[in-house]
Write an enzyme that holds these catalytic residues in place. Structure first.
Site, short mmCIF file in Angstrom:
data_model
loop_
_atom_site.label_atom_id
_atom_site.label_comp_id
_atom_site.label_asym_id
_atom_site.label_seq_id
_atom_site.Cartn_x
_atom_site.Cartn_y
_atom_site.Cartn_z
N ASP A 199 -60.56 -12.43 -45.22
CA ASP A 199 -60.50 -13.49 -46.08
C ASP A 199 -58.99 -13.60 -46.55
O ASP A 199 -58.72 -12.42 -47.22
CB ASP A 199 -61.39 -13.35 -47.31
CG ASP A 199 -61.67 -14.75 -48.12
OD1 ASP A 199 -60.59 -15.69 -47.73
OD2 ASP A 199 -62.54 -15.21 -48.92
N ASP A 247 -59.84 -20.51 -44.26
CA ASP A 247 -59.07 -18.96 -44.59
C ASP A 247 -59.86 -17.70 -44.39
O ASP A 247 -59.79 -16.55 -45.01
CB ASP A 247 -58.49 -19.13 -46.04
CG ASP A 247 -59.68 -19.32 -46.96
OD1 ASP A 247 -60.89 -19.57 -46.77
OD2 ASP A 247 -59.26 -19.30 -48.37
N GLU A 248 -61.29 -17.95 -44.20
CA GLU A 248 -61.96 -16.78 -43.64
C GLU A 248 -62.76 -16.82 -42.42
O GLU A 248 -63.02 -17.65 -41.64
CB GLU A 248 -63.20 -16.75 -44.90
CG GLU A 248 -64.13 -17.89 -44.66
CD GLU A 248 -65.28 -17.77 -45.82
OE1 GLU A 248 -65.52 -16.51 -46.16
OE2 GLU A 248 -65.75 -18.75 -46.43
#
Length: 385
Positions: free
Chosen positions: A9, A102-103
């Site tokens: 993340d 974003d992960e």
């Protein structure tokens, strides 16, 4: 063979992107959002120290942290940098799932036969930081749930390895809020019966949880015990979603056609939110009775809000329909998609609008997609593809 699942993340991703472009923002309380009546899309750890959180109204956030600097946000920049990180990871791992902008989930099962999986992942994270200057945290375990929770505990700029024998000791003292599927409503239900830690939840009979939470109670019990068999799904970028309608008889009812477009926009926007997408391009298509087809499109700020999509769709239709001729088909397509967790246009929409969409989505998820909607586009017939 034991599975090796990594959750990675990017820390405070939007803030980190802005700091990458402006080093003067480093160490300052930053809020990403827009407008006095808007909501917080993301915030720095310095702002979180004062109690600022995502989805909080901007006015409330500024009362908690008056020194914070508000930045409207740049989804084009965030999408570009997310793509760069994705390419770096995708080049090196055997199986990648991009869970949001974003992960990421990585399945590294079997790689420990050649080298230490944990050390290899540390080197990969360092490689991401070196080439993008974006901080990243990760956790390694044998399933997605434990790894995701581990990443949350490792932040910021941290990393954890949770061996199978340590899963229960790791999970037990944590709040049930740490389990990904536990939202505020579920937490309140569990709290009322004295379940606040994962240890208490794990020890609770499944039958009791099923009575409290329905079928989700069974899944929640498994996750509390560190059990999650869900696979890492190979990453593919969806290009577009669309809907179209062909009339049984060619139509010149412009009001009715616009109602169809409004309904299409509403259902496609709901689909975006459910699948966690934002669109940047809206395309309207019409086919006249003589089979001639015309298409017009426009670029928009990334959004998944009904009212924004329908407004642009109707504007495009007005520009397209230039003949006094009957229409055989009308269609709406949303392209330029980026993955994200965000329910709406995070930089423009108000707290009231966010609450409205969340309420509508809950009703649709429970009673069906046609259970609630705008009167102008309600119950329209369409064909999806």
């Amino acid at each position: 063979m034991d599975r090796a699942i990594v959750h990675m993340d990017l820390d405070t991703f939007f803030v980190s992107c802005e700091r990458r472009n402006n080093s003067q923002l480093v160490g300052k309380p930053i809020i990403i959002g827009g407008g006095d009546r808007g909501v917080v899309a993301s915030c720095s750890y310095e702002a979180r120290y004062y109690g600022v959180r995502s989805a909080m109204p901007i006015k409330m956030a500024m009362k908690l942290c008056p020194e914070a600097r508000i930045i409207r946000g740049d989804m084009d920049l965030y999408s570009k940098l997310s793509h760069e990180v994705t390419e770096i990871i995708e080049e090196k791992v055997p199986l990648l799932e991009k869970a949001s902008i974003d992960e990421f989930y990585l399945d590294l099962s079997g790689m420990d036969r050649f080298f230490g999986t944990y050390q290899w992942t540390k080197e990969l994270a360092a490689h991401v930081v070196k080439h993008t200057d974006l901080p990243i945290s990760f956790a390694l375990s044998n399933n997605k749930t434990v790894s995701k929770i581990g990443t949350g505990e490792a932040k910021p700029k941290g990393h954890l390895e949770i061996q199978p024998a340590m899963i229960r000791p790791f999970l037990n003292p944590l709040s049930v809020r740490k389990i990904p599927m536990v939202g505020e409503v579920t937490y309140q239900l569990l709290s009322r019966v004295g379940i606040r830690t994962i240890h208490t939840l794990a020890e609770m009979p499944t039958e009791v949880l099923q009575k409290i939470l329905g079928k989700n109670g069974i899944e929640l019990s498994r996750k509390a015990n560190g059990i999650d068999d869900s696979p890492v799904v190979p990453y593919t970028e969806r290009k577009s979603i669309s809907s179209e309608h062909t009339f049984e008889k060619d139509s010149i009812n412009i009001y009715g056609i616009k109602s169809l477009l409004t309904g299409m926009a509403e259902q496609l926007a709901h689909q975006l939110r459910q699948e966690k997408w934002l669109t940047s391009t809206i395309v309207v298509k019409i086919r006249y009775s003589n089979f001639e087809t015309e298409i017009k499109q426009c670029k928009v700020s990334y959004t998944s809000a009904d009212h924004t999509i329908s407004r642009y769709a109707l504007e495009l239709f007005d520009k397209l329909y230039t003949r006094r001729m009957r229409i055989r088909l009308v269609g709406l397509k949303l392209t330029g998609l980026v993955h994200g967790e965000y329910q709406m246009n995070m930089f423009e929409d108000t707290q009231e609008m966010m609450n409205l969409y969340q309420s509508m989505d809950r009703i649709k998820n429970r009673f069906g997609k046609n259970a609630v909607g705008r009167a102008s586009g309600f119950d329209f017939p369409s064909k999806h593809y």
